[in-house]
Design an enzyme around this catalytic site. Sequence first.
Site, PDB file in Angstrom:
ATOM      1  N   HIS A   1      44.255  48.470  42.458  1.00  0.00           N
ATOM      2  CA  HIS A   1      45.094  47.447  43.084  1.00  0.00           C
ATOM      3  C   HIS A   1      46.547  47.575  42.647  1.00  0.00           C
ATOM      4  O   HIS A   1      46.867  48.225  41.655  1.00  0.00           O
ATOM      5  CB  HIS A   1      44.577  46.047  42.710  1.00  0.00           C
ATOM      6  CG  HIS A   1      43.339  45.669  43.465  1.00  0.00           C
ATOM      7  ND1 HIS A   1      43.368  45.258  44.776  1.00  0.00           N
ATOM      8  CD2 HIS A   1      42.031  45.659  43.095  1.00  0.00           C
ATOM      9  CE1 HIS A   1      42.125  45.000  45.184  1.00  0.00           C
ATOM     10  NE2 HIS A   1      41.295  45.238  44.168  1.00  0.00           N
TER      11      HIS A   1
ATOM     12  N   LYS B   1      40.741  38.052  48.212  1.00  0.00           N
ATOM     13  CA  LYS B   1      41.758  38.924  48.800  1.00  0.00           C
ATOM     14  C   LYS B   1      41.394  39.290  50.227  1.00  0.00           C
ATOM     15  O   LYS B   1      42.155  39.919  50.927  1.00  0.00           O
ATOM     16  CB  LYS B   1      41.914  40.172  47.941  1.00  0.00           C
ATOM     17  CG  LYS B   1      42.603  39.893  46.609  1.00  0.00           C
ATOM     18  CD  LYS B   1      42.947  41.156  45.853  1.00  0.00           C
ATOM     19  CE  LYS B   1      41.845  41.646  44.956  1.00  0.00           C
ATOM     20  NZ  LYS B   1      41.739  40.937  43.680  1.00  0.00           N
TER      21      LYS B   1
ATOM     22  N   SER C   1      37.417  41.171  39.879  1.00  0.00           N
ATOM     23  CA  SER C   1      38.538  41.893  40.456  1.00  0.00           C
ATOM     24  C   SER C   1      39.829  41.356  39.854  1.00  0.00           C
ATOM     25  O   SER C   1      39.952  40.142  39.697  1.00  0.00           O
ATOM     26  CB  SER C   1      38.543  41.691  41.965  1.00  0.00           C
ATOM     27  OG  SER C   1      39.613  42.385  42.544  1.00  0.00           O
TER      28      SER C   1
ATOM     29  N   CYS D   1      22.563  61.541  56.879  1.00  0.00           N
ATOM     30  CA  CYS D   1      21.105  61.375  56.912  1.00  0.00           C
ATOM     31  C   CYS D   1      20.595  60.572  55.714  1.00  0.00           C
ATOM     32  O   CYS D   1      19.401  60.310  55.614  1.00  0.00           O
ATOM     33  CB  CYS D   1      20.402  62.722  57.018  1.00  0.00           C
ATOM     34  SG  CYS D   1      20.198  63.592  55.457  1.00  0.00           S
TER      35      CYS D   1
END
Lengths: 417, 496
Positions: B51, B253, B344, B449
């Site tokens: 960030h 955020k 965060s 896959c």
Amino acid sequence: MNSTILQYDVVVIGGGPAGLAAAVKAKEYGLNVLLLDENDYLGGILPQCIHPGFGIHYFREELTGPEFSHRFMQRVKDLKIDYFVKARVLEIKNYSDLEKIVVFTSPEGAFEVWTKAIIYATGARERHAFEIGIVGDRVAGIYTAGEAQTLMDIYGVMPGKEVVIVGSGDVGLIMARRFALEGAKVKAVIELMPYPGGLARNVMILRDFSIPLYLSHKVVEVRGKKRVEKVKVMKVDENLREIPGTEFWIKCDTMIISAGLIPQVKLLTGIGVEIDPATGGPVVNDLLETTVPGIFVAGNSLLINDLVDYVAEQGELAAYGAKLFIENGGIPAEKWIKLEKGNNIRLAVPHYLSGKRDVYIYARVKKPMENVVLNFPEIDKKIRLPVVRPAEMLRIRLRKEEIAKAKDKITMEVIQQ
Amino acid sequence: MKTKVAIIGAGIVGASIARVLSRYENLEIHLIEKEADVGWGVSKANTALIHGGYDDDPDKYPMRAKLCIKGNRLWHQWVKELEIPHIWNGALIVALKDEDFDELERLLERGKRNGVPEMRIIDREELFHLEPNVNPNALGALYVPIVGQIGPIPAVIAIVENAVANGVKVHLETEVRGIKVENGEVKGVETNNGFIEADIVINAAGLYADEISKMAGIDYFEIHPRKGEYWIFDEGIPGPNHVLFPTPTPISKGVVVTTEISGHLMIGPNAQDLPKDYKDDTSTTRGGLEEVWQKAQEIWPNLPPRWKVIRTFAGLRPEPTGGDFIIKAEEEVQGFINVAGIRSPGLTSAPAIGYEVRDIIERDLGIKLKEKEKWNPYRKEITHFFMLQPNQINELVKKNPAYGRIVCRCNKVSEGDVLEAIERMKFIGVKTPSVDSVKFRTKATTGTCQGSFCKVVIINLLAREYGILPWKVTLKGKGSEIGIGDVKVLLRGEAQ
């Protein structure tokens, strides 16, 4: 580029039934052939298909997958066809309409092959749990049907003991039987559509082993701490929308996803081959040539087949296409007749017909119908069929004289008698 | 005499602390982790962003505000030293309404206070130059060029490898059951694998940091899980060039739209607060995923069809009482340091948290740290076939044919890559082989896959290299074994 440089008439990519048949036929035509496969062994998916049902049309006898592939491998050896296993094609380059470059890596090193034609037969991959919108925990015990088959029939690993199978396609049904035969409890097969997804002979398995089939149902959630503990099932209406209040849980330790196959065409889209959204495979002419000259496709990378016999047939046709291509410096220009999809036709291959040769049309319907006529109005051809089902591929032979009757298109449609 | 340090939790935070402390001669460091491998907790599932450091209010959350920008700057050095996959692609916080610019101004102002360089508000025209496919109604954006993206678990792995190379001892599958405190001083950590003596105990236990803290008798905070769900799409789907944020709300955020470092379009997360005892609930939900879809569409209207999804997942952020990072030496218990509530921007802050803890040890615990004469700041990444040139492939294959064999076809991972990964697993002490351990080191099984071709091959390689039977290989640690035995096990009646 420090790779070793090789030169061939034809490079066949994929050593499953389509690729094996193509390589054998191309060699029989006198072409210089290189066969490439990424597995440890040739045969593609067949070595793990230990059930019978293979080769009834092609060899006129019923074989298992390993037996079917063994016969072709024997031909590969007898004809001394060059091949690599553990070889992964990294890139196909369209150098010109007459020359292609195939770049591959293998335990013997990286190679660059210059070739006149390519037969692309890389098969399909399975749709996985995320693609069909199942939410919940990401835990052990969730396998695609083919993955479970590899584990059990190649490596001898038993994945679990209480199994729910999502999807009633052939692979799912065969794995239901496989699990049951090994002593596991197959608690349910859950099918989104109102009809089963597999061939009738495989749907019989459910009765043989008393396995409940839930039509018009879907698995919406899976829960467990480290391993699957239960799955949540819901009923859907005729528009495949979930019906609130119909949810119930099934306890199990294993969830097998058999939700359909998708042709593997990544290397082709990279060089601009046109893809048919209905098949997921390339758009082809009646020699199975793609929109890039000299690249032919066969087997499940062309369209998803039910029977290996048709896959081998497509491989041989692609080899014939490659031969014509090489002999003539390209496929002779034609006024191509387009095969159009009419009522209740979901997909139909090949897309373009020349009228210069007989053709097998491979097609699937959208929904089941009884007492129908398969109609080709432009050429005045009608075929009566007692029943059509999405699970069963139609294979219809059109003779060149019939095709030549059409001006610019032939429509294929299913109509009620 | 060396000071013994026990760090609880080998996530990005514990690992970063271990690396920083591994520099000192007079410390003996033990990194303790309950999972089978490092980085499997909060670090595993997040938005993987470095960030910009502009959105943490320094008055309300001083620790977050300080450590985020400091961490961002440190990552530039760490990714280089440790060869961690990363990109610095910058972020755009998109304004859809006129009022949004007020918030962007506030963020710009806050960024200035926090010391974030290079930020500016851009107009509609510039925004569409940078991101032609953003919502056509967008009015402008806050441009933060210093934002980056990183592989979060590869980062933890790289840091731990480097820490181990510098003498840190890793204890995996070791669950802390108690903290021994005598006369107000920590003495060590009780675990399922016996007692680990320690003069300093650092609590970096992520979601469980409150429970660990309680074991030391300190219970002024609680951690509750906040769930975020994500969608990842197949390769080849055009995504944005930058990390796109909506204009933020007080709780979050917002849902990010980004092209993650392996090139896949990713959207997420939402923010759903879970009850305190849902700390292991990383299940995805219909509602959550739907919410993410709707919100992502607001800034990126051209989302691909649903069947182009290759994976959905959920991660948990540890939300602490008060909201700010809790990083301090606890006075009641000498030697006990809480590093808790690292929500965060925890991934961004981690290197800075490492140095913060070092300062705490020197300043508050009064331990004079002595630098090692020889400390190795470098770690080499394993070989990635997909990054090799053809001539490099041939050189490698000559030495070891395993490099010519592709295991994961979607992501072009060679058997050689996998074998190197297994070697590295053993180097840091991974005892229970798992497909996830290989996945996080090589990227195998993460493509289109989702491993339906290569998982079996990897299982066999793990079985061979660890000398165990294939069905005992796990997906993600004990309890997630691949199978229950050989194919006849049920018929013989031997399955547990």
